[in-house]
Design an enzyme around this catalytic site. Structure first.
Site, short mmCIF file in Angstrom:
data_model
loop_
_atom_site.label_atom_id
_atom_site.label_comp_id
_atom_site.label_asym_id
_atom_site.label_seq_id
_atom_site.Cartn_x
_atom_site.Cartn_y
_atom_site.Cartn_z
N LEU A 120 0.85 -1.19 0.00
CA LEU A 120 0.00 0.00 0.00
C LEU A 120 0.88 1.24 0.00
O LEU A 120 1.97 1.24 0.58
CB LEU A 120 -0.91 0.02 1.24
CG LEU A 120 -1.95 -1.10 1.36
CD1 LEU A 120 -2.66 -1.00 2.71
CD2 LEU A 120 -2.96 -1.04 0.22
N ASP A 121 0.40 2.31 -0.66
CA ASP A 121 1.11 3.58 -0.60
C ASP A 121 1.19 4.05 0.85
O ASP A 121 0.36 3.67 1.69
CB ASP A 121 0.37 4.64 -1.43
CG ASP A 121 0.35 4.32 -2.91
OD1 ASP A 121 1.27 3.60 -3.36
OD2 ASP A 121 -0.58 4.78 -3.60
N ARG A 122 2.14 4.90 1.14
CA ARG A 122 2.38 5.38 2.50
C ARG A 122 1.12 5.95 3.14
O ARG A 122 0.82 5.67 4.31
CB ARG A 122 3.49 6.44 2.48
CG ARG A 122 3.76 7.09 3.83
CD ARG A 122 4.89 8.11 3.74
NE ARG A 122 5.00 8.89 4.96
CZ ARG A 122 5.63 8.50 6.06
NH1 ARG A 122 6.22 7.31 6.10
NH2 ARG A 122 5.68 9.27 7.13
N THR A 124 -2.03 5.43 2.25
CA THR A 124 -3.18 4.53 2.16
C THR A 124 -3.19 3.60 3.36
O THR A 124 -2.15 3.06 3.74
CB THR A 124 -3.15 3.71 0.86
OG1 THR A 124 -3.15 4.60 -0.26
CG2 THR A 124 -4.35 2.79 0.77
N ARG A 220 -6.13 5.74 -7.67
CA ARG A 220 -5.93 7.19 -7.67
C ARG A 220 -5.95 7.73 -9.10
O ARG A 220 -6.57 8.77 -9.38
CB ARG A 220 -4.62 7.52 -6.96
CG ARG A 220 -4.59 7.07 -5.51
CD ARG A 220 -3.18 7.07 -4.92
NE ARG A 220 -2.64 8.43 -4.86
CZ ARG A 220 -1.39 8.69 -4.50
NH1 ARG A 220 -0.55 7.69 -4.21
NH2 ARG A 220 -0.97 9.95 -4.44
#
Length: 283
Positions: A120-122, A124, A220
């Protein structure tokens, strides 16, 4: 059928077979060493000895808090908090989930390194799937490529979406002017996102999303492509008036257990900032 072909059916990748050959593992038939070219016969007993897990020398153990939803000797399921990186980066070299996993393994006496199946992105939040050894990682990575690791996300986007449900089928590639940003481009990789609206007002829409593929920044990019960037996602056209990060949460995860074949399902409730945003308490 050769050992190589049968190993593939078991979920042992070519890369893992190479690791077995050169990394201290072994392939045996009825107790005798064989190569991957051996042709199996009825009654043969195949034993696969995997190389010992090598603990990373560069990934440091740090006491990063982990919200563990499930753990056994093969898999680890974590509910990641927002503002925590999945792995160390140049901008954030420490304090990642991976650092916390190494610390957890050392504390519990597990000799393993980090095998992230989903990242996961930071900014998220939500569920991440981790394999605890290379065999489980090989099986789960193959399952993910075949769409058998199911992930559902919750997001809040700017504006009222006119369409209550739909599918975005638009290829994603790197933006020509950025090493971070992605964009919809004809020569990108296939990317498919299914969505349906759960609630909406004139300012924002709460939406559930199911990924058919797993491209970087896929949700996104696709929501921005539809003209409804995620709240808080300044990289793709959102603003941070209502929330200090992109309003994206990995809410549901399901997969077939790599060893027991059980159907595994997990849910992580919305974090407080997104819950308040949906209720209208952040503005």
């Amino acid at each position: 059928m050769t050992v190589k072909e049968y190993a593939g059916e078991l979920g042992i990748s070519k890369r893992l077979l190479t690791d077995i050959k050169f990394g201290g593992g072994d392939l045996q038939i009825n107790g005798e060493h064989v190569t991957v070219k051996y042709v199996l016969k009825e009654g043969d007993l195949l034993i696969v000895k995997f190389p010992e897990e090598q603990v990373s020398e560069t990934l440091l153990a740090e006491p990063v808090p982990l919200d563990i939803l499930y753990e056994d000797e093969h898999v680890l399921v974590i509910n990641k908090q927002p503002y925590v990186s999945s792995i160390p980066s140049r901008e954030h070299p420490s304090g990642s989930i991976a650092n916390g996993i190494i610390d957890h393994y050392q504390t519990t006496g597990v000799r393993a390194t980090v095998h992230l199946v989903t990242r996961l992105d930071r900014d998220t939040s939500g569920i991440m799937l981790v394999a605890k050894h290379r065999f489980a990682h090989s099986i789960l990575s193959s399952a993910q490529k075949n769409g058998l690791v199911k992930r559902r996300y919750a997001a809040v986007v700017h504006g009222r979406m006119a369409q209550m449900e739909g599918t975005v089928d638009a290829p994603i590639g790197r933006h020509p002017d950025s090493i971070i940003e992605r964009t919809v481009t004809p020569d990108g990789q296939k990317a498919v996102t299914h969505f349906y609206v759960t609630c909406a007002n004139d300012d924002m829409t709460s939406v559930a999303l199911q990924l058919e593929t797993g491209r970087t920044h896929q949700i996104r990019v696709h929501m921005s492509y539809l003209g409804h960037p995620l709240c808080g996602d300044t990289l793709y056209g959102g603003t941070r008036q209502e929330i200090g990060r992109q309003a994206l949460h990995s809410e549901h995860l399901s997969f077939i257990h790599p060893l027991t074949q059980e159907n595994m399902r997990f849910h992580a409730p919305l974090p407080q900032d997104m819950s308040k945003l949906i209720k209208g308490e952040n503005h």
